[in-house]
Design a protein around this motif. Structure first.
Motif, mmCIF file in Angstrom:
data_model
loop_
_atom_site.group_PDB
_atom_site.id
_atom_site.type_symbol
_atom_site.label_atom_id
_atom_site.label_comp_id
_atom_site.label_asym_id
_atom_site.label_seq_id
_atom_site.Cartn_x
_atom_site.Cartn_y
_atom_site.Cartn_z
ATOM 1 N N ILE A 1 0.840 -1.202 0.000
ATOM 2 C CA ILE A 1 0.000 0.000 0.000
ATOM 3 C C ILE A 1 0.875 1.252 0.000
ATOM 4 O O ILE A 1 0.622 2.202 -0.733
ATOM 5 C CB ILE A 1 -0.974 -0.028 1.206
ATOM 6 N N ARG A 2 1.951 1.198 0.787
ATOM 7 C CA ARG A 2 2.847 2.357 0.831
ATOM 8 C C ARG A 2 3.502 2.600 -0.538
ATOM 9 O O ARG A 2 3.564 3.733 -1.027
ATOM 10 C CB ARG A 2 3.928 2.152 1.898
ATOM 11 N N LEU A 3 3.963 1.509 -1.184
ATOM 12 C CA LEU A 3 4.577 1.653 -2.507
ATOM 13 C C LEU A 3 3.563 2.229 -3.496
ATOM 14 O O LEU A 3 3.878 3.090 -4.314
ATOM 15 C CB LEU A 3 5.091 0.300 -3.020
ATOM 16 N N CYS A 4 2.330 1.749 -3.412
ATOM 17 C CA CYS A 4 1.311 2.203 -4.355
ATOM 18 C C CYS A 4 0.953 3.670 -4.111
ATOM 19 O O CYS A 4 0.698 4.421 -5.058
ATOM 20 C CB CYS A 4 0.073 1.317 -4.251
ATOM 21 N N ARG A 5 0.953 4.081 -2.840
ATOM 22 C CA ARG A 5 0.744 5.497 -2.545
ATOM 23 C C ARG A 5 1.827 6.344 -3.205
ATOM 24 O O ARG A 5 1.548 7.391 -3.788
ATOM 25 C CB ARG A 5 0.809 5.739 -1.033
ATOM 26 N N THR A 6 3.067 5.858 -3.113
ATOM 27 C CA THR A 6 4.180 6.585 -3.747
ATOM 28 C C THR A 6 3.938 6.715 -5.245
ATOM 29 O O THR A 6 4.096 7.791 -5.819
ATOM 30 C CB THR A 6 5.509 5.832 -3.502
ATOM 31 N N ILE A 7 3.547 5.606 -5.870
ATOM 32 C CA ILE A 7 3.330 5.630 -7.320
ATOM 33 C C ILE A 7 2.220 6.604 -7.689
ATOM 34 O O ILE A 7 2.387 7.449 -8.575
ATOM 35 C CB ILE A 7 2.953 4.225 -7.843
ATOM 36 N N SER A 8 1.090 6.511 -6.993
ATOM 37 C CA SER A 8 -0.020 7.358 -7.436
ATOM 38 C C SER A 8 0.234 8.825 -7.079
ATOM 39 O O SER A 8 -0.259 9.718 -7.753
ATOM 40 C CB SER A 8 -1.367 6.857 -6.910
ATOM 41 N N HIS A 9 1.069 9.035 -6.057
ATOM 42 C CA HIS A 9 1.455 10.412 -5.738
ATOM 43 C C HIS A 9 2.394 10.971 -6.811
ATOM 44 O O HIS A 9 2.289 12.141 -7.203
ATOM 45 C CB HIS A 9 2.133 10.437 -4.368
ATOM 46 N N LEU A 10 3.302 10.120 -7.276
ATOM 47 C CA LEU A 10 4.326 10.604 -8.207
ATOM 48 C C LEU A 10 3.882 10.563 -9.666
ATOM 49 O O LEU A 10 4.423 11.264 -10.504
ATOM 50 C CB LEU A 10 5.609 9.793 -8.025
ATOM 51 N N LEU A 11 2.904 9.697 -9.967
ATOM 52 C CA LEU A 11 2.381 9.651 -11.333
ATOM 53 C C LEU A 11 0.878 9.947 -11.274
ATOM 54 O O LEU A 11 0.056 9.073 -11.537
ATOM 55 C CB LEU A 11 2.621 8.274 -11.964
ATOM 56 N N PRO A 12 0.530 11.178 -10.903
ATOM 57 C CA PRO A 12 -0.887 11.478 -10.658
ATOM 58 C C PRO A 12 -1.753 11.363 -11.912
ATOM 59 O O PRO A 12 -2.978 11.286 -11.800
ATOM 60 C CB PRO A 12 -0.856 12.916 -10.127
ATOM 61 N N ASP A 13 -1.137 11.313 -13.073
ATOM 62 C CA ASP A 13 -1.946 11.230 -14.293
ATOM 63 C C ASP A 13 -2.252 9.798 -14.724
ATOM 64 O O ASP A 13 -2.823 9.582 -15.789
ATOM 65 C CB ASP A 13 -1.230 11.950 -15.447
ATOM 66 N N GLU A 14 -1.828 8.824 -13.909
ATOM 67 C CA GLU A 14 -2.054 7.428 -14.283
ATOM 68 C C GLU A 14 -3.134 6.822 -13.382
ATOM 69 O O GLU A 14 -2.850 6.409 -12.267
ATOM 70 C CB GLU A 14 -0.741 6.633 -14.164
ATOM 71 N N PRO A 15 -4.379 6.761 -13.873
ATOM 72 C CA PRO A 15 -5.487 6.324 -13.003
ATOM 73 C C PRO A 15 -5.359 4.890 -12.508
ATOM 74 O O PRO A 15 -5.935 4.549 -11.473
ATOM 75 C CB PRO A 15 -6.728 6.496 -13.884
ATOM 76 N N GLU A 16 -4.621 4.035 -13.217
ATOM 77 C CA GLU A 16 -4.498 2.661 -12.743
ATOM 78 C C GLU A 16 -3.773 2.569 -11.396
ATOM 79 O O GLU A 16 -4.033 1.667 -10.598
ATOM 80 C CB GLU A 16 -3.787 1.785 -13.790
ATOM 81 N N GLY A 17 -2.847 3.495 -11.152
ATOM 82 C CA GLY A 17 -2.159 3.534 -9.857
ATOM 83 C C GLY A 17 -3.152 3.800 -8.736
ATOM 84 O O GLY A 17 -3.170 3.119 -7.714
ATOM 85 N N GLU A 18 -4.017 4.779 -8.956
ATOM 86 C CA GLU A 18 -5.073 5.080 -7.978
ATOM 87 C C GLU A 18 -6.037 3.918 -7.854
ATOM 88 O O GLU A 18 -6.505 3.604 -6.759
ATOM 89 C CB GLU A 18 -5.867 6.317 -8.420
ATOM 90 N N GLY A 19 -6.331 3.285 -8.985
ATOM 91 C CA GLY A 19 -7.240 2.140 -8.983
ATOM 92 C C GLY A 19 -6.702 1.018 -8.107
ATOM 93 O O GLY A 19 -7.429 0.449 -7.286
#
Lengths: 121, 405
Positions: free
Chosen positions: B211-229
């Motif tokens: 979850i922490r890694l995924c938070r990093t990804i969606s924070h750093l690549l905010p334009d990629e909805p799959e990360g948020e998904g």
């Protein structure tokens, strides 16, 4: 920059008919021309049939020469390119195109020494 | 907090960040890790007498960089003057917090490069970003520490020798590479969620790390909805942690969970992420799976679930990411809409004989159709194939219930 070997493996025995092979060879020529234009080509060529290979082995007393490739198998090294590019991703970009052109499995490996032994000597 | 605890806490928070910042200049993952480990050793020696520095992370990075420079000086053959100069030049630029996050993302892409084996990707991501020890990772994957150490050192050698670049891929490469990164993160989560791990704490640690890694990804690549998904999917799943196992660790299926035990904070964060990524209009498999979980999370009870909507979402998922496992899950929802008979017809067509969930689903449908003997047989197969003791316990209990009725 790093030098990479791009090795192409092909099945033994089956040589595609000219109407299949011709367009592939044309694309390969264009591929090599692009490599040269990008200043990335060190050397590349196809090999003769694996059956034409000769293996030498020192058995402790003498060197024994035998007919045939080193490894028995249905696929053998068919040709290779040596390219000089910044990193693996760049090498993979070229290799991907080669895989698409030839339909063959391709192996990419970096040379151990960045500059190459011969060039440095 | 005593200094030893402080070192451990800083290690947990700053290890991955420090490795990624040092890697930026050393370009050698093994060397970067060694330098950061030496910095933490120095911290453990000095902080008890000197006190914990105010900016502990920056202290670690500065110390690690000095160690890396020392190594370059000792081993001049490795990088030479040029690399040493690069290290020294970038000595003072770690005041900007933004570069750290970006560095960690680059490191994650290095660890998840498609040229590495899937196992190596997962292990490396846990090691260099999660700061887990080799022993912890080995226990999570049920291999010896020696085996895991070899796997990690081979992967690092490949990164160094084949020159896997230290960067976030751009343009056309990104979707494919991001998909690989996200799948590693999800595998780490699932490993923690379901596998037969050493201890409960190891499992929870893997889930938190994913979850922490995924938070990093969606924070750093905010334009990629799959990360948020994916983040939403994991948060919604995690919200049921307290409700999904009984007193002896036996699994409690969704339908029978006490919904008052679900974590409201995780649910509301998950739901708002689902809403946000779906509004972008660029659907992906993780977003759809998160949307399905969102339907469950908002249902007042299992029977009051909007099963029609769940089936429609599975239809969309089957379009985007077709596969027998999706069909199986869709059949479970279909059973609630059109009855177990229609669902069984779908399930029977699937070739998933080695997958315990296939047998569990089939068993449940047969049970509902009153075919108890066949159902018992399927529960037995499912229990035999199930990877975790909790699932086995649940399936065996179901089988016993059938015998009793």
């Amino acid at each position: 920059m790093t030098q990479y070997l791009i090795a192409m493996y092909q099945p033994d025995g089956v040589v595609p008919p000219p109407e299949v092979l011709g367009p592939i060879m044309e694309k390969l020529e264009a591929f090599n021309a692009d490599l040269r234009a990008a200043n990335a080509l060190v050397f590349g060529n196809g090999l003769t049939d694996a059956a034409s290979a000769t293996v030498l082995r020192h058995n402790g007393r003498e060197v024994v020469v035998t007919d045939g490739p080193y490894v028995e198998g249905k696929e053998h090294l068919g040709g290779f390119e040596i390219i000089d590019v910044p990193d693996l991703d760049a090498a993979l970009t070229w290799s991907r195109r080669l895989a698409e052109i030839t339909g063959l499995p391709i192996e990419v490996r970096a040379f151990a020494d960045v500059r190459g032994v011969v060039e440095r000597a | 907090m005593n200094p030893a605890d402080a070192v451990a806490a800083v290690f947990r928070e700053e290890y991955g960040r420090a490795v990624s910042v040092v890697l930026r200049t050393t370009q050698d993952l093994g060397l970067a890790e060694e330098a950061v480990q030496e910095a933490f050793t120095a911290a453990a020696e000095r902080w008890p007498s000197e006190g914990v520095p105010e900016r502990a992370g920056a202290w670690i990075i500065t110390t690690a960089r000095r160690r890396a420079v020392d190594r370059f000086r000792r081993e001049t053959a490795r990088g030479g003057k040029e690399a040493e100069a690069a290290l020294l030049r970038q000595y003072d630029d770690d005041g900007d917090p933004d570069v750290f996050g970006d560095d960690r993302l680059k490191l994650l892409f290095v660890c998840c490069h498609p040229a590495l084996s899937l196992q190596a990707r997962i292990a490396l991501a846990l090691k260099v970003l999660g700061g887990l020890t080799t022993a912890q990772i080995a226990s999570a994957f049920l291999v010896s520490e020696t085996t895991m150490a070899q796997r990690l050192s081979r992967a690092k050698a490949k990164i160094r020798d084949s020159r896997i670049p230290y960067r976030v891929p751009s343009g056309s490469e990104l979707p494919e590479r991001l998909a690989a990164v996200l799948s590693v993160v999800y595998l780490i989560y699932n490993e923690g969620y379901s596998a037969d791990l050493g201890t409960q704490a190891d499992r929870a640690g893997l889930c938190r790390e994913a979850i922490r890694l995924c938070r990093t990804i969606s924070h750093l690549l905010p334009d990629e909805p799959e990360g948020e998904g994916l983040l939403a999917l994991m948060l919604l799943s995690e919200s049921r942690l307290q409700a999904r196992s009984g007193p002896h660790g036996a699994l409690i299926p969704l339908a029978e969970q006490d919904r008052s035990l679900w974590d409201d904070a995780l649910i509301s964060e998950g739901l708002s992420l689902v809403g946000r990524c779906l509004r972008r209009g660029r659907l992906g498999p993780y977003q759809l799976q998160a949307a399905i979980q969102a339907v469950h999370s908002t249902a007042p009870s299992a029977s009051a679930t909007d099963w029609q909507r769940v089936v429609r979402l599975y239809d969309a998922l089957a379009q985007l990411a077709p596969g027998p496992v999706v069909e199986l899950n869709r059949a479970v929802a279909l059973a609630e809409v059109t009855g177990p008979e229609a669902a069984l017809a779908v399930v029977d067509r699937l070739k998933l004989g080695d997958y315990h969930v296939f047998h569990a689903v089939r068993a449940d449908l047969l049970r509902r159709l009153g075919r108890a003997d066949q159902a018992a047989h399927e529960y037995a197969d499912a229990a035999r194939l199930a990877p975790s003791p909790g699932e086995r316990a649940f399936l065996q209990a179901r089988m016993r219930d059938l015998g009793a009725s």
